[in-house]
Write an enzyme that holds these catalytic residues in place. Structure first.
Site, mmCIF file in Angstrom:
data_model
loop_
_atom_site.group_PDB
_atom_site.id
_atom_site.type_symbol
_atom_site.label_atom_id
_atom_site.label_comp_id
_atom_site.label_asym_id
_atom_site.label_seq_id
_atom_site.Cartn_x
_atom_site.Cartn_y
_atom_site.Cartn_z
ATOM 1 N N GLY A 6 0.706 -0.903 -0.110
ATOM 2 C CA GLY A 6 -0.081 -0.082 0.181
ATOM 3 C C GLY A 6 0.592 1.382 -0.319
ATOM 4 N N ASP A 7 0.212 2.498 0.057
ATOM 5 C CA ASP A 7 0.800 3.772 0.051
ATOM 6 C C ASP A 7 1.646 3.807 -1.257
ATOM 7 O OD1 ASP A 7 -0.247 4.491 2.935
ATOM 8 O OD2 ASP A 7 1.354 2.503 3.995
ATOM 9 N N GLY A 9 1.025 5.707 -3.537
ATOM 10 C CA GLY A 9 1.433 6.245 -4.883
ATOM 11 C C GLY A 9 -0.602 6.473 -5.882
ATOM 12 N N ALA A 33 -8.814 2.976 3.503
ATOM 13 C CA ALA A 33 -7.802 3.532 2.158
ATOM 14 C C ALA A 33 -7.961 4.658 1.856
ATOM 15 C CB ALA A 33 -7.998 3.574 0.840
ATOM 16 N N GLY A 34 -6.122 5.898 2.315
ATOM 17 C CA GLY A 34 -6.133 7.204 1.775
ATOM 18 C C GLY A 34 -5.573 7.229 0.646
ATOM 19 N N ARG A 137 -22.344 -13.335 4.839
ATOM 20 C CA ARG A 137 -24.158 -13.356 4.518
ATOM 21 C C ARG A 137 -24.667 -12.783 5.784
ATOM 22 N NH1 ARG A 137 -24.886 -19.538 2.401
ATOM 23 N NH2 ARG A 137 -24.136 -19.774 4.914
ATOM 24 N N GLN A 224 -4.739 -0.750 -0.985
ATOM 25 C CA GLN A 224 -3.652 -1.099 -0.540
ATOM 26 C C GLN A 224 -3.210 -1.554 -1.898
ATOM 27 O OE1 GLN A 224 -7.591 -1.459 0.837
ATOM 28 N NE2 GLN A 224 -7.099 -0.521 1.989
ATOM 29 N N GLY A 302 -2.206 7.873 10.092
ATOM 30 C CA GLY A 302 -1.061 9.057 11.044
ATOM 31 C C GLY A 302 -0.150 8.709 11.285
ATOM 32 N N ARG A 305 5.602 5.069 8.854
ATOM 33 C CA ARG A 305 5.396 3.717 8.260
ATOM 34 C C ARG A 305 6.611 3.214 8.890
ATOM 35 N NH1 ARG A 305 2.999 6.795 3.047
ATOM 36 N NH2 ARG A 305 0.840 6.818 3.788
#
Length: 423
Positions: A6-7, A9, A33-34, A137, A224, A302, A305
């Protein structure tokens, strides 16, 4: 597609590619997700809404594979409105997309607490519990909010969640979402459903296929990264959805034969948020510099990483799983001042060399084998053509191409959309 953890770009690259497409569609994930977009001096983070939303003439679709948290969605819509973007004009939502309830977020926190030292590093947005209900379900879908028995379905599912929290010995009364108790947040959440109802709720599988039949171009936007895929990622330190190309088929309702190009995105180095294996992670000054210069802090959580050198065995694996036809490389500018950059080209496990991701990814000691490259020692700002990039950087990118067998289509040298250089 994100090719790492993830991250990478993705939001920026989708924004750059959007002018060439008619429809931008999210197919999995949710508010975990961001996707950060920067242009014209504006910085904006999207969580649920596709990254093509700033282009008025383009249609955006939230597919059936996406999870929607109505209050977070409402906040996103309001933030866009502040930038004079009316999302109701060009955003459609699948009736089959599942909802994240306040009690899903409570369960997420309860499950993480119960794991103790074995936490996976959840974003605590309710993703795992909501996907669990979908598979079991018992989930609630967007289309259900228009039905007469919606509140009955909601109360029944909430009651089940409270019972589960009690079993986990979780203190529900002490739990807070954005500073609110569960009951307080529930009222905000229920009110936000009115915002959801203002959008066109569609059978997105018919809509997407009709667009393709009419010759329109559809860009599917992943969330992700491939190494967080529920099946092929570093299980159990993964997300709860299919983050690879296969997830496009199930998350939008399109056949594999309709997929054309697969554009994979990789940083020039590696990052990871939360727990889980990370063979090339750096714990020294270089790792600290990658984090500091690259502003490596989660757009959603925040959290800082974890940073390390690029992992070619993992990247090659992701290219294979996704059938990547084009590669985008982001953030080489973070390493502008490095005398030397490194690339992990293979692993050593139990004294043997391998370039495969082992099943026991979390349990075995992996020693990365590195190849060193000379740094480019040059500021990249102001360069507008790929061929004008420093030779040492182009050599590094060529090594990525050779190692993966995939051509690099473009390189991003700053957060701004204008600084994507196509080869």
């Amino acid at each position: 597609m994100g090719l790492q953890w993830g991250d990478e770009g993705k939001g920026k690259i989708v924004d750059v590619l959007t002018p060439e497409y008619d429809v931008i569609a999210r197919f999995q994930g949710g508010p975990n997700a961001g996707h950060t977009l920067e242009f014209n001096g504006i910085k904006h983070v999207l969580h649920i809404i596709p990254s093509g939303i700033f282009h008025e003439s383009k249609l955006n679709v939230i597919g059936n594979g996406v999870l929607i948290e109505p209050h977070i969605f409402e906040q996103e819509v309001a933030a866009l409105r502040e930038k004079n973007v009316d999302a109701t004009k060009n955003l459609y939502i699948s009736k089959k997309a599942h909802l994240i309830l306040p009690s899903h977020r409570m369960l997420d926190a309860a499950n993480e607490q119960a794991k103790g030292n074995s936490k996976i590093g959840s974003t605590l947005k309710g993703i795992g519990p909501a996907y669990t209900d979908k598979i079991a379900r018992s989930g609630i879908r967007v289309g259900d909010i228009m039905e007469f028995d919606f509140r009955e379905k909601y109360e029944l599912l909430k009651c089940q969640h409270l019972q589960m929290a009690h079993t986990l010995k979780f203190d529900v009364l002490d739990f807070r979402i954005d500073g609110m108790t569960l009951e307080e947040y529930e009222q905000v959440w229920l009110a936000s459903l009115e915002t959801l109802k203002k959008f066109q709720l569609i059978n997105s599988e018919y809509f997407i296929n009709k667009c393709l039949d009419e010759g329109k171009k559809v860009l599917a936007e992943g969330a992700q990264g491939s190494m967080l895929d529920i099946d092929f990622g570093s299980y159990p330190f993964v997300t709860s959805s299919s983050t690879i190309t296969a997830g496009v088929c199930s998350g939008l309702g399109v056949a594999p034969s309709r997929i054309g190009r697969v554009m994979g995105i990789s940083k020039a180095y590696c990052t990871r948020v939360g727990a889980g294996p990370f063979p090339t992670e750096l714990f020294d000054e270089t790792g600290r510099l990658l984090c500091e210069i690259g502003h490596e802090y989660g757009a959603t959580t925040g959290r800082s990483r974890r940073c390390g050198w690029i992992d070619i065995p993992a990247l090659r694996y992701a290219c294979m799983l996704n059938g990547v036809t084009d590669l985008f490389v982001t953030k080489p500018d973070v390493m502008n001042d490095f005398d030397e950059v490194k690339m992990c080209t293979s692993y050593e496990i139990d004294g043997k060399d391998t370039d495969e991701i082992p099943f026991e990814y979390n349990a075995v000691e992996i020693k990365p084998k590195f190849t060193s490259y000379k740094g480019w020692k040059q500021d990249l700002i102001g360069i507008t053509e790929y061929d004008k990039l420093p030779q040492n950087l182009r050599d590094y990118i060529a090594a990525m191409e050779q190692a993966t067998g995939v051509r690099v289509l473009a390189v991003s040298i700053s957060p701004d959309r204008k600084d994507v250089l196509f080869k």
